[in-house]
Design an enzyme around this catalytic site. Structure first.
Site, PDB file in Angstrom:
ATOM      1  N   LEU A 136      11.994  45.516  87.238  1.00 26.65           N
ATOM      2  CA  LEU A 136      12.636  46.149  88.387  1.00 26.65           C
ATOM      3  C   LEU A 136      14.059  46.646  88.118  1.00 26.65           C
ATOM      4  O   LEU A 136      14.739  47.083  89.039  1.00 26.65           O
ATOM      5  CB  LEU A 136      12.629  45.185  89.585  1.00 26.65           C
ATOM      6  CG  LEU A 136      11.227  44.878  90.128  1.00 26.65           C
ATOM      7  CD1 LEU A 136      11.290  43.848  91.247  1.00 26.65           C
ATOM      8  CD2 LEU A 136      10.519  46.152  90.597  1.00 26.65           C
ATOM      9  N   LYS A 137      14.522  46.581  86.869  1.00 31.48           N
ATOM     10  CA  LYS A 137      15.848  47.126  86.568  1.00 31.48           C
ATOM     11  C   LYS A 137      15.690  48.494  85.921  1.00 31.48           C
ATOM     12  O   LYS A 137      14.719  48.737  85.207  1.00 31.48           O
ATOM     13  CB  LYS A 137      16.612  46.203  85.599  1.00 31.48           C
ATOM     14  CG  LYS A 137      16.772  44.784  86.065  1.00 31.48           C
ATOM     15  CD  LYS A 137      17.457  44.651  87.399  1.00 31.48           C
ATOM     16  CE  LYS A 137      18.925  45.019  87.362  1.00 31.48           C
ATOM     17  NZ  LYS A 137      19.529  44.826  88.729  1.00 31.48           N
ATOM     18  N   ILE A 197      16.312  51.255  83.225  1.00 28.20           N
ATOM     19  CA  ILE A 197      16.621  51.223  81.791  1.00 28.20           C
ATOM     20  C   ILE A 197      17.861  52.087  81.540  1.00 28.20           C
ATOM     21  O   ILE A 197      17.919  53.242  81.954  1.00 28.20           O
ATOM     22  CB  ILE A 197      15.414  51.741  80.971  1.00 28.20           C
ATOM     23  CG1 ILE A 197      14.199  50.824  81.171  1.00 28.20           C
ATOM     24  CG2 ILE A 197      15.747  51.850  79.492  1.00 28.20           C
ATOM     25  CD1 ILE A 197      14.374  49.409  80.668  1.00 28.20           C
ATOM     26  N   ASN A 208       5.723  52.677  80.798  1.00 34.11           N
ATOM     27  CA  ASN A 208       5.751  51.985  82.082  1.00 34.11           C
ATOM     28  C   ASN A 208       4.389  52.135  82.750  1.00 34.11           C
ATOM     29  O   ASN A 208       3.695  53.134  82.531  1.00 34.11           O
ATOM     30  CB  ASN A 208       6.827  52.587  82.992  1.00 34.11           C
ATOM     31  CG  ASN A 208       6.903  51.871  84.332  1.00 34.11           C
ATOM     32  OD1 ASN A 208       6.874  50.637  84.399  1.00 34.11           O
ATOM     33  ND2 ASN A 208       6.992  52.634  85.413  1.00 34.11           N
ATOM     34  N   HIS A 238       2.670  52.324  86.573  1.00 33.01           N
ATOM     35  CA  HIS A 238       3.013  52.534  87.977  1.00 33.01           C
ATOM     36  C   HIS A 238       1.718  52.470  88.791  1.00 33.01           C
ATOM     37  O   HIS A 238       0.712  53.063  88.391  1.00 33.01           O
ATOM     38  CB  HIS A 238       3.689  53.900  88.134  1.00 33.01           C
ATOM     39  CG  HIS A 238       4.161  54.160  89.525  1.00 33.01           C
ATOM     40  ND1 HIS A 238       5.316  53.600  90.024  1.00 33.01           N
ATOM     41  CD2 HIS A 238       3.630  54.893  90.524  1.00 33.01           C
ATOM     42  CE1 HIS A 238       5.474  53.984  91.290  1.00 33.01           C
ATOM     43  NE2 HIS A 238       4.470  54.764  91.606  1.00 33.01           N
ATOM     44  N   ASP A 247       9.978  57.144  87.177  1.00 31.53           N
ATOM     45  CA  ASP A 247       8.572  57.568  87.331  1.00 31.53           C
ATOM     46  C   ASP A 247       8.317  59.044  87.048  1.00 31.53           C
ATOM     47  O   ASP A 247       7.381  59.627  87.590  1.00 31.53           O
ATOM     48  CB  ASP A 247       8.065  57.248  88.757  1.00 31.53           C
ATOM     49  CG  ASP A 247       8.186  55.769  89.096  1.00 31.53           C
ATOM     50  OD1 ASP A 247       8.061  54.948  88.174  1.00 31.53           O
ATOM     51  OD2 ASP A 247       8.398  55.449  90.273  1.00 31.53           O
TER      52      ASP A 247
HETATM   53  C1  GRF Z   1       2.161  46.431  88.949  1.00 32.80           C
HETATM   54  O1  GRF Z   1       1.484  46.873  90.085  1.00 32.80           O
HETATM   55  C2  GRF Z   1       2.787  47.586  88.225  1.00 32.80           C
HETATM   56  O2  GRF Z   1       2.078  48.777  88.337  1.00 32.80           O
HETATM   57  C3  GRF Z   1       4.111  47.739  88.904  1.00 32.80           C
HETATM   58  O3  GRF Z   1       4.509  46.422  89.233  1.00 32.80           O
HETATM   59  C4  GRF Z   1       3.369  45.569  89.302  1.00 32.80           C
HETATM   60  C5  GRF Z   1       3.595  44.481  88.336  1.00 32.80           C
HETATM   61  O4  GRF Z   1       2.625  43.476  88.428  1.00 32.80           O
HETATM   62  N1  GRF Z   1       5.051  48.468  88.094  1.00 32.80           N
HETATM   63  P1  GRF Z   1       2.584  42.335  87.319  1.00 32.80           P
HETATM   64  O5  GRF Z   1       3.978  41.702  87.285  1.00 32.80           O
HETATM   65  O6  GRF Z   1       2.215  42.944  86.025  1.00 32.80           O
HETATM   66  O7  GRF Z   1       1.567  41.354  87.820  1.00 32.80           O
END
Ligand code: GRF
Length: 205
Positions: free
Chosen positions: A94-95, A97, A111, A113, A154
């Site tokens: 969640l940070k 880059i 990544n 998504h 994204d």
């Molecule tokens: C996933 O849905 C991914 O697509 C998104 O965050 C979620 C992470 O889930 N970026 P996890 O930590 O891999 O279980």
């Protein structure tokens, strides 16, 4: 002997995608890649337990422990360099880059998504927000996207996508679960293909 690509997975939460990649590796389905490091931006998250169970080295690098973004980024980059990491996989990280890591690992940061980019991406589009937006838009299909990471959230080139139907009566939770199942198949497959391509091209550092 061809080199094996050294992979770091960056996480902030559950770590189920990280675990899917590691399990694929353990099952011999990632012959060209080896997950050698998990970095979490948060302490105490499930991803760290999952890494420990899988016997993968993990560390916590938290933004609040540093005076500014660039010191946080420098610590992350140093950890990647110390493990001679070739590719970085963001999996629920969640940070943002930072520019130094983007430069160093240009074209080698992936990544996942939980939607079909370029739709339903960008700042604020994470977790349940993504699935809520898909449902409010009345989409018939959703899915997941693995893409390269660049400066914009994204927006980097798409490497692969999987689709799932949006079903009548879906909630953000039921849709998220259906998408996540696909994520666990797609991400290891892309890591495999990406690593093999890097090895073939001889482009790895
Ligand atoms: C996933 O849905 C991914 O697509 C998104 O965050 C979620 C992470 O889930 N970026 P996890 O930590 O891999 O279980």
């Amino acid at each position: 002997m061809p080199k094996v690509i050294r992979v770091a997975v960056l996480v902030s939460g559950a770590g189920s995608n990280m675990e899917a990649i590691v399990k694929a590796q353990m099952a011999g389905r990632l012959p060209g890649a080896n997950v050698v490091l998990v970095i979490s931006s948060k302490a105490g998250v499930q991803a760290l337990d999952r890494a420990a169970r899988a016997g993968v080295k993990s560390m916590v690098i938290e933004r609040p422990a540093f005076p500014d973004d660039s010191a946080f980024e420098a610590a992350t980059l140093e950890a990647l360099r110390e493990e001679n990491i070739d590719i970085v996989c963001l999996a629920g990280y969640l940070k943002k880059i930072g520019p130094e890591i983007l430069r160093t690992y240009h074209g080698r940061i992936l990544n996942i998504h939980p939607a079909l980019l370029p739709k339903f991406g960008g700042p604020g589009m994470y977790g349940h927000y993504v699935h809520e937006a898909v449902l409010s838009a009345g989409e018939k299909m959703s899915g997941c996207t693995v893409h390269l990471v660049d400066e914009e959230f994204d927006r980097g080139p798409v490497l692969a996508q999987s689709t799932v139907p949006v079903l009548p009566g879906d909630t953000p939770e039921t849709l998220a679960a259906r998408v996540l199942e696909q994520e666990h198949k797609l991400y290891p497959k892309v890591v495999r293909e990406f690593s093999e391509k890097l090895i073939r091209s001889g482009a790895q550092p």
